[in-house]
Scaffold this motif. Structure first.
Motif, short mmCIF file in Angstrom:
data_model
loop_
_atom_site.label_atom_id
_atom_site.label_comp_id
_atom_site.label_asym_id
_atom_site.label_seq_id
_atom_site.Cartn_x
_atom_site.Cartn_y
_atom_site.Cartn_z
N THR A 43 -7.92 -1.85 0.41
CA THR A 43 -6.99 -2.49 -0.54
C THR A 43 -6.44 -1.42 -1.47
O THR A 43 -7.03 -0.33 -1.62
CB THR A 43 -7.68 -3.56 -1.39
N THR A 44 -5.34 -1.72 -2.13
CA THR A 44 -4.84 -0.85 -3.19
C THR A 44 -5.70 -1.04 -4.43
O THR A 44 -6.51 -1.96 -4.52
CB THR A 44 -3.38 -1.20 -3.53
N THR A 45 -5.53 -0.16 -5.40
CA THR A 45 -6.26 -0.34 -6.66
C THR A 45 -5.84 -1.62 -7.36
O THR A 45 -6.58 -2.15 -8.19
CB THR A 45 -6.03 0.85 -7.60
N ALA A 50 0.83 -1.21 0.00
CA ALA A 50 0.00 0.00 0.00
C ALA A 50 0.86 1.26 0.00
O ALA A 50 0.58 2.21 -0.73
CB ALA A 50 -0.93 0.00 1.21
N GLU A 71 -6.17 6.03 -5.70
CA GLU A 71 -5.41 5.16 -4.80
C GLU A 71 -5.79 5.43 -3.34
O GLU A 71 -6.01 4.51 -2.55
CB GLU A 71 -3.92 5.35 -5.01
N ALA A 77 2.25 1.65 -3.47
CA ALA A 77 1.24 2.07 -4.44
C ALA A 77 0.89 3.54 -4.27
O ALA A 77 0.71 4.28 -5.24
CB ALA A 77 -0.01 1.20 -4.29
N LEU A 78 0.79 3.99 -3.03
CA LEU A 78 0.48 5.39 -2.76
C LEU A 78 1.61 6.30 -3.20
O LEU A 78 1.38 7.37 -3.78
CB LEU A 78 0.19 5.58 -1.27
N ALA A 135 -4.30 -3.31 2.28
CA ALA A 135 -3.67 -2.03 2.63
C ALA A 135 -3.24 -1.95 4.09
O ALA A 135 -2.34 -1.18 4.42
CB ALA A 135 -4.63 -0.88 2.32
N VAL A 174 -7.68 2.75 -0.78
CA VAL A 174 -7.10 2.34 0.51
C VAL A 174 -8.06 2.69 1.65
O VAL A 174 -8.29 1.88 2.55
CB VAL A 174 -5.73 3.02 0.71
#
Length: 440
Positions: free
Chosen positions: A172-174, A137, A163, A140-141, A179, A167
């Motif tokens: 969850t992430t995309t 997470a 995103e 991804a962020l 997350a 979260v």
């Protein structure tokens, strides 16, 4: 008080030794001819939306515990929270989907994203926003939201907005990765906490201003409105329940101390609660620590949990802790425990499994708005002590759940997140329950 109301009292306030219920005297009175109440005794004014005898039973409780009754000394407190110091019977309401329809935390988060009001994390490290954020997470962020010197441009950067929204809203992430991990599921919901933590760098008054702007938009929007955040569509309207406003108003007139305990950030909850008649002194939510007049990404603790540990919020058992600490003045680990019956709230209202602990602690009545939440509905329908009142939501009520609630198998969420059976106080398992109180 008429005879029908007193007859309802017999079922609503049966005396059970040590169970925190009304006294034997109150039950005996329920079998006697009704005595008239003075005209100025507060009464609920709205009847529409109440299921069965719920309104009558609530009125009976108000009459019994309020200033016109004989039970007003049960469940009283001497509050140390934000300045009230009288001894009154206590009523506690959850906020989101209990006093209002929809979620003020969501409304605020979506406003922050649409208006680019979330700051780049400290050192551009997303792990600093939550101790429970997973590596996927955080990565991804960081990829979707390049560091900015001021605030993240989520109003125009759809990748970043998507995103953060994923979260926060889905956990969850995309890309589908979890997350958050490693938290106690009976004390913490890191997605809820994350909204408070993302207010880092703003003052409390600034956050109240953002919440007020979101409130104005969501109350003005027609019922059913969706708003675009990033590339997604999300709920864009909120309404107060008139029935709950009426109940709060009547409880206060009767001499109850009425509190809101919410899993939304406290400054946000305060903005919304004011129009339901609950002031800031009686509103408890997720609280950030502060530094130099600004909110930090760390949270205030409760009970044995220290400030900045970030492991307990106003969520399930955490709501019990905050009620005991902030309303009843209990300090240390004792705040995390169930208090004696005479030192707990008389009444509680909620709509979700997040409200289980403080609802169970209420000694007279527990009002549940049916949103098909497993553990809550298992306990409410089991109703062993006859203190639970189930009511459909007052706006857009859910229809009947076609399958029984899985009380005997997976209705309970363990501290590690695993599912298990819902058990009564004596350890026995609650059997599966049918959904019997619902909308059309």
């Amino acid at each position: 008080m008429n005879f029908k109301r007193r007859a309802i009292a017999a079922a609503a306030v049966t005396a059970v030794a040590g169970a925190g219920l009304l006294t034997v005297q109150a039950t005996a009175e329920a079998t006697q001819p009704a005595r008239s109440q003075p005209k100025d005794c507060p009464s609920l004014t709205l009847s529409k939306g109440w299921y069965g005898e719920n309104r009558a039973r609530l009125q009976q409780m108000i009459d019994a515990y309020g200033r016109c009754g004989d039970g007003g000394h049960k469940g009283t407190h001497r509050s140390t929270y934000k300045g009230t110091h009288g001894s009154k019977p206590v009523a506690v309401f959850d906020w989101d989907n209990t006093v209002i329809k929809n979620d003020v935390g969501d409304a605020t988060m979506f406003w922050l994203l649409r208006n680019s009001k979330i700051r780049t994390p400290r050192n551009a490290d997303w792990h600093t926003t939550s101790r429970y954020l997973t590596d996927p997470a955080a990565e991804a962020l960081a990829k979707a939201c390049p560091a900015s010197r001021t605030t993240l441009p989520t109003g125009r950067d759809t990748d970043c907005a998507d995103e953060i929204a994923s979260v926060y809203g889905e956990g969850t992430t995309t890309g589908g990765d979890a997350a958050f991990a490693g938290f106690d599921h009976r004390r913490m919901e890191p997605q809820y906490a994350w909204l408070a933590q993302l207010t880092r760098g703003w003052s409390t008054q600034q956050i109240k201003g953002f919440a007020a702007a979101a409130r104005k938009e969501n109350l003005a929007a027609p019922v059913g409105t969706e708003q675009r955040v990033g590339t997604g569509k999300f709920t864009g309207w909120v309404r107060y329940y008139d029935q709950q406003r009426d109940l709060i108003r009547t409880l206060k007139k009767a001499g109850f101390d009425v509190y809101v305990v919410s899993a939304s950030p406290e400054p946000v909850a305060e903005v919304w609660a004011k129009s339901a008649g609950v002031d800031a002194r009686h509103t408890i939510g997720i609280r950030n620590t502060t530094a130099h007049g600004k909110l930090t990404a760390h949270l205030k603790g409760c009970g044995a949990v220290r400030d900045g540990d970030d492991s307990m919020i106003t969520y399930i058992d955490g709501k019990r802790c905050w009620i005991n600490q902030e309303i009843y003045g209990v300090r240390g680990a004792a705040a995390e425990q169930v208090r004696p019956a005479g030192k707990r709230q008389v009444f509680a209202a909620g709509d979700s499994d997040t409200d289980i602990s403080f609802l169970r602690d209420a000694t007279a009545l527990r009002l549940v708005l049916n949103r098909n939440k497993n553990e809550l509905m298992c306990r409410a329908y089991d109703n062993g002590d006859r203190r639970w009142l189930v009511n459909p939501m007052f706006i857009e009520p859910k229809g009947r759940l076609t399958k029984p609630y899985p009380c005997a198998t997976t209705g309970y969420t363990e501290r590690d997140g695993e599912a298990g059976p819902v058990r009564r106080a004596d350890g026995s398992v609650i059997p599966d329950q049918q959904d019997t109180v619902h909308g059309p």
